[in-house]
Enzyme design. Structure first.
Site, mmCIF file in Angstrom:
data_model
loop_
_atom_site.group_PDB
_atom_site.id
_atom_site.type_symbol
_atom_site.label_atom_id
_atom_site.label_comp_id
_atom_site.label_asym_id
_atom_site.label_seq_id
_atom_site.Cartn_x
_atom_site.Cartn_y
_atom_site.Cartn_z
ATOM 1 N N TYR A 144 0.760 -1.092 -0.370
ATOM 2 C CA TYR A 144 0.135 0.041 -0.143
ATOM 3 C C TYR A 144 1.174 1.447 -0.030
ATOM 4 O O TYR A 144 1.992 1.459 0.778
ATOM 5 C CB TYR A 144 -0.744 -0.142 1.255
ATOM 6 C CG TYR A 144 -1.985 1.418 1.033
ATOM 7 C CD1 TYR A 144 -3.290 0.504 0.980
ATOM 8 C CD2 TYR A 144 -1.462 2.473 1.806
ATOM 9 C CE1 TYR A 144 -4.040 1.568 1.196
ATOM 10 C CE2 TYR A 144 -2.586 3.147 1.758
ATOM 11 C CZ TYR A 144 -3.714 3.479 1.324
ATOM 12 O OH TYR A 144 -4.444 3.935 1.592
ATOM 13 N N TYR A 156 1.660 5.498 6.872
ATOM 14 C CA TYR A 156 2.932 4.704 6.205
ATOM 15 C C TYR A 156 4.019 3.954 6.476
ATOM 16 O O TYR A 156 4.289 2.833 6.457
ATOM 17 C CB TYR A 156 3.037 5.131 4.858
ATOM 18 C CG TYR A 156 3.950 4.521 3.357
ATOM 19 C CD1 TYR A 156 3.410 3.671 3.176
ATOM 20 C CD2 TYR A 156 5.359 4.911 3.225
ATOM 21 C CE1 TYR A 156 4.121 2.843 1.767
ATOM 22 C CE2 TYR A 156 6.151 4.786 2.429
ATOM 23 C CZ TYR A 156 5.211 3.443 1.761
ATOM 24 O OH TYR A 156 6.587 2.884 0.781
ATOM 25 N N THR A 160 10.918 0.688 2.861
ATOM 26 C CA THR A 160 11.118 1.928 2.788
ATOM 27 C C THR A 160 11.974 3.156 3.415
ATOM 28 O O THR A 160 12.256 2.359 4.933
ATOM 29 C CB THR A 160 9.821 2.434 2.776
ATOM 30 O OG1 THR A 160 9.557 4.202 2.742
ATOM 31 C CG2 THR A 160 8.738 1.956 3.847
ATOM 32 N N ASP A 161 12.553 4.387 3.204
ATOM 33 C CA ASP A 161 13.094 5.322 4.080
ATOM 34 C C ASP A 161 12.537 5.819 4.979
ATOM 35 O O ASP A 161 12.228 5.963 6.008
ATOM 36 C CB ASP A 161 14.032 6.214 2.929
ATOM 37 C CG ASP A 161 12.751 6.831 2.491
ATOM 38 O OD1 ASP A 161 11.832 6.000 1.651
ATOM 39 O OD2 ASP A 161 12.268 8.081 2.389
HETATM 40 N N1 NAP Z 1 7.313 4.388 -4.917
HETATM 41 C C1 NAP Z 1 8.354 4.704 -4.318
HETATM 42 O O1 NAP Z 1 8.477 6.567 -3.776
HETATM 43 C C2 NAP Z 1 8.742 4.017 -2.769
HETATM 44 C C3 NAP Z 1 9.663 4.301 -2.225
HETATM 45 C C4 NAP Z 1 10.297 3.311 -0.619
HETATM 46 C C5 NAP Z 1 9.403 2.107 -1.307
HETATM 47 N N2 NAP Z 1 8.780 1.937 -1.562
HETATM 48 C C6 NAP Z 1 8.935 0.497 -1.517
HETATM 49 O O2 NAP Z 1 9.426 -0.006 -3.225
HETATM 50 C C7 NAP Z 1 8.258 -1.199 -3.046
HETATM 51 C C8 NAP Z 1 7.064 -1.713 -4.410
HETATM 52 O O3 NAP Z 1 6.620 0.224 -4.729
HETATM 53 P P1 NAP Z 1 6.303 -0.120 -6.050
HETATM 54 O O4 NAP Z 1 6.556 2.174 -6.141
HETATM 55 O O5 NAP Z 1 6.593 -0.221 -6.909
HETATM 56 O O6 NAP Z 1 4.708 0.381 -5.848
HETATM 57 P P2 NAP Z 1 3.341 0.814 -6.715
HETATM 58 O O7 NAP Z 1 4.085 0.965 -8.215
HETATM 59 O O8 NAP Z 1 1.871 1.656 -6.180
HETATM 60 O O9 NAP Z 1 3.177 -1.292 -6.839
HETATM 61 C C9 NAP Z 1 2.259 -1.485 -5.800
HETATM 62 C C10 NAP Z 1 1.610 -3.070 -6.209
HETATM 63 O O10 NAP Z 1 1.197 -3.413 -5.174
HETATM 64 C C11 NAP Z 1 -0.339 -3.652 -5.259
HETATM 65 N N3 NAP Z 1 -1.046 -4.607 -4.164
HETATM 66 C C12 NAP Z 1 -1.245 -3.606 -3.825
HETATM 67 N N4 NAP Z 1 -2.549 -4.435 -2.051
HETATM 68 C C13 NAP Z 1 -1.749 -5.642 -2.684
HETATM 69 C C14 NAP Z 1 -2.511 -6.656 -2.184
HETATM 70 N N5 NAP Z 1 -3.255 -6.992 -1.347
HETATM 71 N N6 NAP Z 1 -1.904 -8.491 -2.674
HETATM 72 C C15 NAP Z 1 -0.814 -8.114 -3.866
HETATM 73 N N7 NAP Z 1 -1.047 -7.030 -4.061
HETATM 74 C C16 NAP Z 1 -0.946 -6.096 -3.707
HETATM 75 C C17 NAP Z 1 -0.789 -2.883 -6.356
HETATM 76 O O11 NAP Z 1 -2.138 -3.487 -6.985
HETATM 77 P P3 NAP Z 1 -2.939 -2.545 -7.147
HETATM 78 O O12 NAP Z 1 -2.903 -1.177 -7.856
HETATM 79 O O13 NAP Z 1 -3.828 -3.864 -8.245
HETATM 80 O O14 NAP Z 1 -3.963 -2.037 -6.052
HETATM 81 C C18 NAP Z 1 0.208 -2.257 -7.039
HETATM 82 O O15 NAP Z 1 0.013 -2.689 -7.962
HETATM 83 C C19 NAP Z 1 7.454 -0.990 -1.762
HETATM 84 O O16 NAP Z 1 7.281 -2.000 -0.612
HETATM 85 C C20 NAP Z 1 7.039 0.252 -1.650
HETATM 86 O O17 NAP Z 1 7.015 0.556 0.118
HETATM 87 C C21 NAP Z 1 8.101 2.729 -2.582
#
Ligand code: NAP
Length: 292
Positions: free
Chosen positions: A61, A125, A101-102
């Site tokens: 999320y 978060y 995450t950070d």
């Molecule tokens: N984005 C950033 O800047 C950032 C920074 C630091 C760390 N991170 C971490 O990096 C990782 C990847 O992030 P991202 O940016 O690739 O995120 P993202 O683009 O938001 O992708 C997350 C995916 O998780 C899916 N998801 C949500 N609820 C779910 C559930 N119950 N079961 C299975 N899948 C589910 C979503 O599907 P739906 O869209 O269908 O809900 C989405 O496709 C995460 O752990 C995040 O916390 C991200």
């Protein structure tokens, strides 16, 4: 080697599917509709069907501000989901690579955060992601928790795409200049995780645990935005860059507080796996080319 990827439609998930196949893994990417990590029966059924050798959890999320008023769902996806994956991996004696995450830090440190630095999340978060890290560690020995930050790619919603959209709509943008971190391409995170997966496949000794991985050099959001518009203009992706004004975080209040310091020290992952931080300016060029 069979790798099961949850959250395969997200930024990092789709990069994992793309690079995993290129690197010769047998990849099973599952979107949230195919694999809901908060549903144990669904998790069990998918594991039984795929019989993976390793699992990468790219689902989360990630709506940082929305999480403040939607904490039940945030904890369900970010804590319960990783716990169910970890328990199922334990049952099958396979490793889980998990992304964090950070935001688990409060951002008050003067130096880049090492893996051992004290966590102190300030948002729902961040708290739910830290709870997820702990639930993975408590339930499975063979785990890697990869903390990253400021993720961007050609898909999904991220700072690069937001800047290009706002830049097309407005002549002047105000960008926060007192938060610092390492912009990180989804491709580079995928490749870092796949390098670890390859090491697991070679049955080499793995030092399980937490690792930091981001792009370098560290910069502020303002500097990141400046680079985005400079590159986009020189590639003729946009006709004219908007004027940028630097502002303080206090001038841009958000429901969830952001860490001022999001710099993650990435030396451990280099020492252990030979994985170097990504040059984010080069990765930005690749992403902009795909958006062209
Ligand atoms: N984005 C950033 O800047 C950032 C920074 C630091 C760390 N991170 C971490 O990096 C990782 C990847 O992030 P991202 O940016 O690739 O995120 P993202 O683009 O938001 O992708 C997350 C995916 O998780 C899916 N998801 C949500 N609820 C779910 C559930 N119950 N079961 C299975 N899948 C589910 C979503 O599907 P739906 O869209 O269908 O809900 C989405 O496709 C995460 O752990 C995040 O916390 C991200």
């Amino acid at each position: 080697m069979k790798i099961l990827i949850s959250g395969a439609a997200g930024q990092v998930g789709s990069a994992l599917v793309k690079h995993g196949s290129k690197r010769g893994f047998e990849v099973f990417g599952m979107s949230s509709s195919e694999l809901d990590i908060t549903n144990l029966r669904n998790v069990d059924a998918v594991f039984a069907q795929v019989k993976p050798d390793l699992v990468i959890n790219a689902s989360a999320y990630t709506a940082v501000d929305k999480a403040e008023s939607d904490s039940e769902l945030a904890y369900s996806v970010n804590e319960l989901g990783p716990k169910l994956l970890a328990l199922t991996c334990r049952k099958r004696d396979i490793p889980l690579l998990h992304i964090s995450t950070d935001y688990v830090f409060d951002g008050t440190s003067n130096i880049a955060y090492t893996e051992n630095a004290l966590t102190n999340p300030q948002s729902v978060y961040g708290k739910s992601k830290l709870a997820g890290e702990l639930s993975v560690k408590e339930n499975l020995e063979q785990n890697i928790v990869l903390r990253t930050a400021w993720v961007f790619s050609e898909i999904g919603s991220n700072f690069v795409k937001t800047m290009l959209r706002l830049g097309a709509e407005r002549e002047k943008l105000s960008i926060v200049a007192d938060q610092f971190g390492g912009p990180t391409s989804a491709d580079s995170i995928a490749n870092a995780l796949l390098t670890i997966a390859a090491r697991v496949g070679e049955k080499r000794d793995i030092k399980w645990g937490t690792y930091h991985f981001t792009g370098l050099p560290y910069c502020s959001w303002y500097e990141f935005a400046k680079e985005i518009f400079q590159q986009a203009e020189s590639m003729r992706l946009i006709s004219k860059a908007p004027e940028l004004a630097s502002i303080f975080s206090s001038e841009y209040p958000t429901p969830a507080p952001r860490p001022l310091n999001s710099k993650l020290d990435c030396s451990k992952i280099y020492k252990e796996f030979g994985i170097e931080p990504d040059d984010w300016k080069q990765s930005l060029r690749d992403v902009l080319r795909q958006l062209q």
